[in-house]
Design a protein around this motif. Structure first.
Motif, PDB file in Angstrom:
ATOM      1  N   THR A  67       7.303   2.465  12.643  1.00 20.25           N
ATOM      2  CA  THR A  67       7.230   3.006  11.286  1.00 20.25           C
ATOM      3  C   THR A  67       8.010   2.153  10.301  1.00 20.25           C
ATOM      4  O   THR A  67       9.153   1.776  10.557  1.00 20.25           O
ATOM      5  CB  THR A  67       7.754   4.456  11.247  1.00 20.25           C
ATOM      6  N   VAL A  68       7.370   1.880   9.160  1.00 20.53           N
ATOM      7  CA  VAL A  68       8.002   1.206   8.029  1.00 20.53           C
ATOM      8  C   VAL A  68       8.238   2.252   6.947  1.00 20.53           C
ATOM      9  O   VAL A  68       7.304   2.950   6.540  1.00 20.53           O
ATOM     10  CB  VAL A  68       7.102   0.086   7.468  1.00 20.53           C
ATOM     11  N   GLY A  69       9.458   2.384   6.497  1.00 16.83           N
ATOM     12  CA  GLY A  69       9.765   3.279   5.385  1.00 16.83           C
ATOM     13  C   GLY A  69       9.748   2.499   4.077  1.00 16.83           C
ATOM     14  O   GLY A  69      10.453   1.492   3.945  1.00 16.83           O
ATOM     15  N   LEU A  70       8.918   2.917   3.121  1.00 18.36           N
ATOM     16  CA  LEU A  70       8.798   2.238   1.820  1.00 18.36           C
ATOM     17  C   LEU A  70       9.227   3.199   0.717  1.00 18.36           C
ATOM     18  O   LEU A  70       8.644   4.273   0.565  1.00 18.36           O
ATOM     19  CB  LEU A  70       7.350   1.787   1.587  1.00 18.36           C
ATOM     20  N   ILE A  71      10.248   2.818  -0.031  1.00 21.22           N
ATOM     21  CA  ILE A  71      10.714   3.620  -1.167  1.00 21.22           C
ATOM     22  C   ILE A  71      10.273   2.932  -2.452  1.00 21.22           C
ATOM     23  O   ILE A  71      10.574   1.758  -2.678  1.00 21.22           O
ATOM     24  CB  ILE A  71      12.246   3.762  -1.159  1.00 21.22           C
ATOM     25  N   VAL A  72       9.535   3.669  -3.291  1.00 16.33           N
ATOM     26  CA  VAL A  72       9.095   3.152  -4.591  1.00 16.33           C
ATOM     27  C   VAL A  72       9.603   4.084  -5.683  1.00 16.33           C
ATOM     28  O   VAL A  72       9.983   5.218  -5.425  1.00 16.33           O
ATOM     29  CB  VAL A  72       7.555   3.034  -4.676  1.00 16.33           C
ATOM     30  N   HIS A  73       9.579   3.597  -6.915  1.00 20.03           N
ATOM     31  CA  HIS A  73      10.017   4.432  -8.023  1.00 20.03           C
ATOM     32  C   HIS A  73       9.027   5.552  -8.328  1.00 20.03           C
ATOM     33  O   HIS A  73       9.404   6.686  -8.584  1.00 20.03           O
ATOM     34  CB  HIS A  73      10.213   3.580  -9.287  1.00 20.03           C
ATOM     35  N   GLN A  74       7.733   5.192  -8.340  1.00 23.59           N
ATOM     36  CA  GLN A  74       6.736   6.174  -8.784  1.00 23.59           C
ATOM     37  C   GLN A  74       5.397   5.855  -8.129  1.00 23.59           C
ATOM     38  O   GLN A  74       4.799   4.815  -8.389  1.00 23.59           O
ATOM     39  CB  GLN A  74       6.607   6.103 -10.314  1.00 23.59           C
ATOM     40  N   VAL A  75       4.900   6.766  -7.288  1.00 20.21           N
ATOM     41  CA  VAL A  75       3.716   6.453  -6.497  1.00 20.21           C
ATOM     42  C   VAL A  75       2.448   6.354  -7.336  1.00 20.21           C
ATOM     43  O   VAL A  75       1.498   5.665  -6.953  1.00 20.21           O
ATOM     44  CB  VAL A  75       3.508   7.490  -5.371  1.00 20.21           C
ATOM     45  N   ASP A  76       2.395   7.045  -8.504  1.00 15.47           N
ATOM     46  CA  ASP A  76       1.160   6.991  -9.291  1.00 15.47           C
ATOM     47  C   ASP A  76       1.154   5.859 -10.310  1.00 15.47           C
ATOM     48  O   ASP A  76       0.212   5.721 -11.088  1.00 15.47           O
ATOM     49  CB  ASP A  76       0.891   8.337  -9.984  1.00 15.47           C
ATOM     50  N   ASP A  77       2.189   5.032 -10.318  1.00 13.74           N
ATOM     51  CA  ASP A  77       2.207   3.835 -11.161  1.00 13.74           C
ATOM     52  C   ASP A  77       1.427   2.746 -10.427  1.00 13.74           C
ATOM     53  O   ASP A  77       1.760   2.412  -9.279  1.00 13.74           O
ATOM     54  CB  ASP A  77       3.649   3.393 -11.391  1.00 13.74           C
ATOM     55  N   PRO A  78       0.379   2.172 -11.042  1.00  9.50           N
ATOM     56  CA  PRO A  78      -0.426   1.159 -10.342  1.00  9.50           C
ATOM     57  C   PRO A  78       0.393  -0.022  -9.826  1.00  9.50           C
ATOM     58  O   PRO A  78       0.026  -0.631  -8.817  1.00  9.50           O
ATOM     59  CB  PRO A  78      -1.439   0.709 -11.404  1.00  9.50           C
TER      60      PRO A  78
END
Length: 344
Positions: A67-78
């Motif tokens: 498993t790779v854990g990916l943290i992003v600021h905002q999932v609906d931002d293209p």
């Protein structure tokens, strides 16, 4: 306390921190029900003792985590969805699964998500999105990631300066500089920046590039107004209303990401202000829909899908003595949203 040569146990952490086993477990897993002060004490004791939950340590040591854990600021931002697409592509090729978390540009919540991923025993953590210009804000995340790596975890970041890990760094300052030069070449002098939140390093870097272009062209800093708002479409709409009310002389708006630029165009359309005849607009990132907007958006292209792939490929390599850095480069893409400064 653990005997010499014995791996520290959770009970050893609990005893040293003077808490119950349940409290120690919740604190290390990042779950609710533990005060910040107690949680910090438990984590500090765990670090001092070198404690790592046994199942997690076995998973990393065997290389069996998939498993790779990916943290992003905002999932609906293209911007982030395209980066995630690159991560998912390479993960699939490597037989890995990807778990995506959203921080909402909240450093405390990001830290909570980071601890949650570690508690879930992921093998790789990727963090994508702007860092924070106060080094104290990122100190805890840096410490958590260092401990994670020391126990066999792998880490890479996108767009972060100060986490002490391998990083893919967007060409933010040079891109901001190119956007400003483009508008100046079209005759614009009353330029306003629709900037994201204060405190984000991405905002600071892109804004620094815009400011340096004005200096290079011998233009006074008073020619540049800056209005801050959320780094989102909604933020772009709100900032544009403020620009029109407080800086009516503006002839060009630099939105520091494409999401804000979409909000800018939406508000200008609602206010019946023609683009680019009355107002030129530029964005930053070149998300996939930028060419399909009306008018199509002039912007800086970053290779977002490739950025995701590169970050994961860095994390898959053996850890280096010094963090590796990969610059993205940038390309100014001129479309229909910019034109010559309107005649007085």
């Amino acid at each position: 306390m653990p005997r010499a040569g014995q791996r520290p146990r959770l009970v050893d952490v609990a005893e040293r921190a003077d808490v119950s086993l349940a409290t120690a477990s919740r604190a290390l897993a990042g779950r609710d029900g533990v005060s910040a002060e107690v949680a910090d004490r438990v984590r500090q004791v765990a670090r001092e003792l070198g404690y790592v939950a046994n199942p997690y340590a076995r998973t990393l040591a065997s290389g069996a985590s998939s498993t790779v854990g990916l943290i992003v600021h905002q999932v609906d931002d293209p911007y982030f969805s395209e980066i995630a697409g690159g991560v998912i592509q390479l993960a699939a090729e490597q037989g890995l699964l990807v778990q995506i978390c959203q921080s909402g540009r909240d450093p405390d919540y990001e830290l909570q998500q980071l601890r949650h991923l570690i508690a879930q025993r992921v093998g790789i953590i990727l963090i994508s999105g702007s860092g924070y210009d106060d080094p104290r804000v990122e100190a805890e995340a840096r410490a958590e990631l260092a401990a994670f790596q020391d126990h066999g975890g792998r880490v890479a970041a996108i767009g972060r300066h100060a986490l002490g890990v391998d990083a893919v760094l967007p060409d933010n300052e040079a891109g901001g500089n190119a956007l400003a030069h483009h508008l100046i070449d079209l005759g614009h002098r009353r330029i306003t920046v629709a900037a994201g939140s204060v405190g984000l390093t991405t905002v600071a870097d892109r804004l620094a590039g815009v400011s340096s272009a004005l200096r290079q062209r011998g233009l006074p800093p008073t020619d540049l107004a800056v209005v801050h708002g959320d780094f989102t479409r909604g933020g772009g709409r709100a900032v544009t209303e403020q620009i029109l009310n407080e800086h009516p002389e503006t002839t060009a708006i630099i939105a520091l990401n494409d999401a804000m630029a979409m909000g800018v165009l939406s508000t200008l359309r609602a206010r019946r202000i023609p683009v680019p005849e009355r107002m030129s607009v530029v964005g930053f990132d070149d998300v996939s829909v930028a060419a399909d907007l009306a008018p199509s958006l002039t912007t800086i292209r970053l290779p977002m899908t490739e950025m995701g792939r590169t970050a994961l490929s860095l994390a898959l390599k053996p850890r280096s003595t010094r963090p590796r850095r990969r610059s993205t480069g940038h390309l100014l893409v001129v479309r229909d949203s910019t034109g010559p400064v309107p005649a007085v």
